[in-house]
Design a protein around this motif. Structure first.
Motif, PDB file in Angstrom:
ATOM      1  N   ASP A  85       0.695  -1.125  -0.017  1.00 38.85           N
ATOM      2  CA  ASP A  85      -0.039  -0.266   0.011  1.00 38.85           C
ATOM      3  C   ASP A  85       0.917   1.121  -0.089  1.00 38.85           C
ATOM      4  OD1 ASP A  85      -2.423  -1.438   0.020  1.00 38.85           O
ATOM      5  OD2 ASP A  85      -2.431  -1.545   2.316  1.00 38.85           O
ATOM      6  N   GLN A  86       2.155   1.180   0.897  1.00 36.63           N
ATOM      7  CA  GLN A  86       2.721   2.404   0.879  1.00 36.63           C
ATOM      8  C   GLN A  86       3.451   2.742  -0.448  1.00 36.63           C
ATOM      9  OE1 GLN A  86       5.943   2.035   3.885  1.00 36.63           O
ATOM     10  NE2 GLN A  86       5.963   4.267   4.061  1.00 36.63           N
ATOM     11  N   ALA A  89       0.913   4.073  -3.153  1.00 30.86           N
ATOM     12  CA  ALA A  89       0.449   5.318  -2.647  1.00 30.86           C
ATOM     13  C   ALA A  89       1.292   6.544  -3.242  1.00 30.86           C
ATOM     14  CB  ALA A  89       0.425   5.590  -1.148  1.00 30.86           C
ATOM     15  N   ALA A 165      -8.226   5.069  -4.828  1.00 30.49           N
ATOM     16  CA  ALA A 165      -6.622   5.016  -4.972  1.00 30.49           C
ATOM     17  C   ALA A 165      -6.150   4.862  -6.483  1.00 30.49           C
ATOM     18  CB  ALA A 165      -5.974   3.966  -4.166  1.00 30.49           C
TER      19      ALA A 165
END
Length: 210
Positions: A85-86, A89, A165
């Protein structure tokens, strides 16, 4: 021979490109892995990704290799760490840095100079390999994109968060100063929303003559 495939997240291009490469017996290359690898390295070292000059100088020193269709960063195979996820992002923001795109594109061209490849990304058909023998643009509805990415099971986000996202990332990608996500005029457009992976692969392979 270069087979170039572009499209947004969740359009199926990574899976399709890998299968097509395997069936044709040629190399698969995911251009996004390079930006994700750089993003991972930046996050590990704590460098502020908004400081473009620092990012560029840092990236120049990284040793990026592509071995057996997997990204190797400074000797470490990081392929399985690229979809956290990091990293998700921040990767689009990092890849929007124009001088960094030049570095990565040059690296990709060096790696593939003596290879027949299936490469996929956001600007493979328009910027990196504008003279590719075969060009394809895969697309899908946003709901299908989000569901596919969610089903990969690599994110801790909810389905709605994944969808948000992707919308944000695709917006960044479509508005990049260079290397924006767009459909090449000579690319074959395929909406994969209601197609199976096998059906998409068959469409692509049927148009390739070796």
């Amino acid at each position: 021979m270069v087979i170039a495939i572009d499209g947004p997240a969740g359009s199926g291009k990574s899976t399709v490109a890998r299968i097509v490469a395997d069936r044709l017996g040629i190399t698969f290359l995911n251009s996004g892995s390079f930006y994700r690898g750089i993003t991972l390295a930046l996050l590990r070292t704590g460098i502020d990704i908004t400081q473009e000059q620092q990012v560029i100088e840092f990236a120049k020193k990284l040793k990026l290799e592509y071995i057996n269709s997997r990204l190797v960063l400074d000797g470490e195979d990081v392929e399985d760490l690229l979809h956290s996820d990091q990293v998700d992002a921040h990767a689009a923001q990092v890849s929007a840095i124009v001088p960094l795109r030049h570095i990565v594109n040059d690296k990709i061209r060096q790696i593939t100079a003596s290879l027949s490849i299936v490469c996929e990304g956001r600007d493979m058909t328009t910027v990196v390999f504008p003279d590719a023998e075969y060009k394809f643009y895969l697309d899908a509805s946003i709901d299908v994109q989000a569901q596919r990415r969610f089903n990969q099971g690599v994110s801790n986000l909810s389905l709605e968060e994944v969808k948000a996202a992707i919308i944000k990332r695709d917006e960044i990608d479509r508005n990049k100063a260079e290397g924006a996500l767009k459909i090449a005029t000579d690319a074959v457009y395929i909406d994969t929303s209601d197609l199976t992976i096998e059906e998409v692969c068959e469409i692509i392979i049927s148009k390739i003559h070796i």
